[in-house]
Enzyme design. Structure first.
Site, mmCIF file in Angstrom:
data_model
loop_
_atom_site.group_PDB
_atom_site.id
_atom_site.type_symbol
_atom_site.label_atom_id
_atom_site.label_comp_id
_atom_site.label_asym_id
_atom_site.label_seq_id
_atom_site.Cartn_x
_atom_site.Cartn_y
_atom_site.Cartn_z
ATOM 1 N N TYR A 71 9.075 -13.212 -23.070
ATOM 2 C CA TYR A 71 9.751 -12.107 -22.386
ATOM 3 C C TYR A 71 10.479 -12.671 -21.181
ATOM 4 O O TYR A 71 9.956 -13.521 -20.475
ATOM 5 C CB TYR A 71 8.746 -11.048 -21.929
ATOM 6 C CG TYR A 71 9.403 -9.837 -21.323
ATOM 7 C CD1 TYR A 71 9.778 -8.763 -22.113
ATOM 8 C CD2 TYR A 71 9.687 -9.793 -19.960
ATOM 9 C CE1 TYR A 71 10.395 -7.648 -21.568
ATOM 10 C CE2 TYR A 71 10.316 -8.685 -19.404
ATOM 11 C CZ TYR A 71 10.656 -7.624 -20.213
ATOM 12 O OH TYR A 71 11.294 -6.535 -19.655
ATOM 13 N N ASP A 87 1.410 -4.761 -21.007
ATOM 14 C CA ASP A 87 2.439 -5.726 -20.608
ATOM 15 C C ASP A 87 2.125 -6.328 -19.234
ATOM 16 O O ASP A 87 2.697 -7.349 -18.860
ATOM 17 C CB ASP A 87 3.817 -5.048 -20.533
ATOM 18 C CG ASP A 87 4.445 -4.865 -21.911
ATOM 19 O OD1 ASP A 87 4.061 -5.587 -22.854
ATOM 20 O OD2 ASP A 87 5.345 -4.006 -22.047
ATOM 21 N N HIS A 95 0.861 -1.178 0.000
ATOM 22 C CA HIS A 95 0.000 0.000 0.000
ATOM 23 C C HIS A 95 0.899 1.231 0.000
ATOM 24 O O HIS A 95 1.836 1.327 0.788
ATOM 25 C CB HIS A 95 -0.884 0.000 1.253
ATOM 26 C CG HIS A 95 -1.705 1.240 1.414
ATOM 27 N ND1 HIS A 95 -2.537 1.718 0.422
ATOM 28 C CD2 HIS A 95 -1.823 2.115 2.449
ATOM 29 C CE1 HIS A 95 -3.137 2.819 0.847
ATOM 30 N NE2 HIS A 95 -2.715 3.089 2.059
ATOM 31 N N HIS A 148 -8.855 7.322 -1.782
ATOM 32 C CA HIS A 148 -7.788 6.919 -0.887
ATOM 33 C C HIS A 148 -6.478 6.747 -1.687
ATOM 34 O O HIS A 148 -5.834 7.747 -2.004
ATOM 35 C CB HIS A 148 -8.223 5.648 -0.157
ATOM 36 C CG HIS A 148 -7.285 5.195 0.915
ATOM 37 N ND1 HIS A 148 -7.600 4.209 1.812
ATOM 38 C CD2 HIS A 148 -6.036 5.565 1.215
ATOM 39 C CE1 HIS A 148 -6.580 4.014 2.625
ATOM 40 N NE2 HIS A 148 -5.620 4.832 2.285
ATOM 41 N N HIS A 173 0.889 5.777 -1.030
ATOM 42 C CA HIS A 173 0.158 6.964 -1.485
ATOM 43 C C HIS A 173 0.969 7.604 -2.606
ATOM 44 O O HIS A 173 1.164 8.824 -2.626
ATOM 45 C CB HIS A 173 -0.069 7.946 -0.330
ATOM 46 C CG HIS A 173 -1.093 7.507 0.667
ATOM 47 N ND1 HIS A 173 -1.955 8.370 1.290
ATOM 48 C CD2 HIS A 173 -1.405 6.269 1.138
ATOM 49 C CE1 HIS A 173 -2.745 7.697 2.113
ATOM 50 N NE2 HIS A 173 -2.420 6.424 2.048
#
Lengths: 232, 232, 232, 232
Positions: free
Chosen positions: D230, D121, D96, D172, D98
């Site tokens: 890839y 991608d 998490h 948020h 910001h």
């Protein structure tokens, strides 16, 4: 030592410039360096973090995309490089990045207007944006067709790959090239800077005019013309 | 040791500040430092990467643009510097960059409105943007005429080069100057910061008003007036 | 050793955080640290580059703005600090910067809308923007009046300076404060981040709604309420 | 040594990546690393600066949110992590932040359109934005409900958490996850980059089209499909 050591070393050093110039996140970019006499190029292995790269890890590929030397899988964009080397003479380095501003223009499917002398110091036209391919080509040999998409777009616009050393591939991201791998890296950094300033220019003045032809020619000639007086 | 060593050293150190302040990509900028008694200035050689610069590599040029000392070709913008030194007294340093935000305003062909006290701490007017030259001048002695384009624009607007130490050249990029080369570099960094904040201000509020005269005067006087109380 | 050494040291360290956090260009900012028992604060000397600062160079000033100790001239914003310390209890540090995004909002003369929880983690209202002063006040004791402009704007809006620890001064730039100088610096960095995100939010969605009250209260309470559970 | 040392070490190292990648200011972020056999995860303690973190300070929590080991209070977002681990198999790391651009999209309450191959991608859909919760849920067990808000939004959209490893929580900020904590951190950096480029794309061309399905599938398959080519 590999007989391709010189281009492996060149490609390695050029690849290592990309994170230093802020042009790549993680492994989202690759540089190749060609040896035209031997008909091959050295390219970054796919998905290997920059900190783990060494000259020895570069992969040698010929201009048809066949792996000639190397234990790792080459960049997934290898066939695009191969097509450009095969069809365009005089280029010895190619760079692909997803640099922020150039990629945003590519996603916008717009060419970058020539707004100022920073742009004109390097090329005399808008920076072209090749349209996305049709579905058949995408579902076919995609990276190979990406090379042709670039070639065809230059042909349609009548552009010379020795004068315009950069392109946006619509929805995707930029490719740049040059006489050397170093020059191709330089072009990627110039493109990113020009892309950012063109974005800001339109934000500041939505009616900002393109540069007039006399200024375009003056700036390009002073750097690249027969009587150029930039540099040593 | 060259009798011009002091200005070579000054010009060298001032040039080296540009990449540290984030004002240049590669070699897209130059600083000069003048010795008015000797009637010359030291300027960055053209196209030499910052990491390869030394004080000795600076080129000595007089105010008519003649090379007096030095083995390298001077910056391609040398004649613009020469014209400004010749016609404007009291300036001993000049800087040219293609810094991102200031150049974007120049490409937009707009002067930068005075929106706040950061701006007013340094000058009391909008930051002027000289229009692009007419085609005859561009095709003539371009860099020489760029100097006159700046001089003429200041004359038209009635600006004093000792109070307004910066200008945008339309479609091109900024020039700044000052009593010393260090002050000219300082002005380039201030201009870039003011240019970024003016851009953001208009984005946040398209009707943002210019600063009112009392605030302009107050901030300028506290830094530069006879009773200034900023600094030591 | 000065009997004010502790606040000189605190102010010094807090000032040195500003360039590290990217909140200042050159000397465009200042931090003070107060000792309420002695009725004084230590503040940065005016116009001294951060690299030349030492704790000993901090200037000691009382809450009426009289210099108590120190050989250098204090920050030109000293009287604004003095007014806030004198009239607002419980604050022991004040910061003034011209940080890019917060200053751009101040120049736009708009308060910063509360768009998300990053904002609500720190305050429950829009970040206020005090209007520019009238001309009489500007031409009078400007920095002293700036303090009252802030006090009056908080009084008009019914804001508590212990809950809202930041303000924009219209056309100028932000001030922040807190129980300690460190907290005031922290608030300046938070303000800059919130200011940037609010700018981007409006660009991405011109109709972006303000945060709803339940979310505002929840986030503020979990960090600052009686049952807060953020931090140790 | 704790029998949870391996995940403490993993969580510690992953947390330390966040400031290096420019994804967090101060302590505004957290990473956890799970051991599914033991039914627990290690998570950053709440509000502890990155420079003070050690592997030993990580807190061990089970999938119902009970603290199993550790002397510090865990991240205030711990219950959101717990809910995701409990209900979604195959994920062993959650992040998490910001981060600036992703949070601005979350504040705008818009999902991020898939504009280019950088996005494709990594996932084949727009990056979802879960709406803000209703007031009852916010005032209840907020972080616990945030987890369900994410789960429910994925269910409504018919998204598979193994294919779409990121979400914006409206008003948020983003959460990302992955098979490992390192992959979850990688996803947070990719999300931030994609969020910035999508913002710029709309600024450059307000009518920029979403990527067409053939290109979406091609790019995703070459990185993640059964015949992916890839990486090594």
């Amino acid at each position: 030592m590999s007989k391709y050591h010189h281009i492996k070393q060149t490609a390695y050093e050029a690849n290592m410039q990309l994170p230093k110039l802020g042009l790549v996140l993680f492994t989202f970019g690759n540089v190749s360096a060609a040896d035209r006499e031997k008909g091959v190029f050295a390219i970054k292995p796919s998905g290997v973090p920059y900190k783990d790269l060494t000259p020895e890890k570069m992969v040698i590929v010929d201009f048809d995309g066949n792996i000639i030397e190397g234990e790792l899988r080459p960049s997934s964009d290898t066939l695009t490089h191969a097509v450009l080397y095969k069809h365009w003479d005089g280029i010895n380095g190619i760079v692909h990045t997803h640099s922020t501003y150039a990629t945003s223009w590519a996603q916008s499917q717009r060419c970058i207007p020539i707004f100022g002398t920073t742009h004109a110091d390097h090329l005399t036209t808008d920076i072209p944006c090749a349209p996305p391919m049709n579905d058949e080509l995408i579902e076919g040999n995609y990276e190979y067709q990406t090379g042709f998409q670039i070639l065809n777009h230059f042909a349609e616009l009548g552009l010379d790959h020795k004068e315009v050393e950069m392109v946006l591939v619509g929805n995707h991201a930029p490719f740049t090239w040059g006489k050397t791998a170093d020059k191709a890296v330089y072009n990627s950094a110039v493109l990113e800077s020009v892309a950012q300033m063109a974005y800001l220019t339109e934000q500041i003045n939505a009616q900002a005019p393109r540069l007039k032809d006399t200024l375009i020619n003056k700036h390009y000639q002073r750097k690249h013309g027969p009587d150029s007086y930039y540099g040593q």
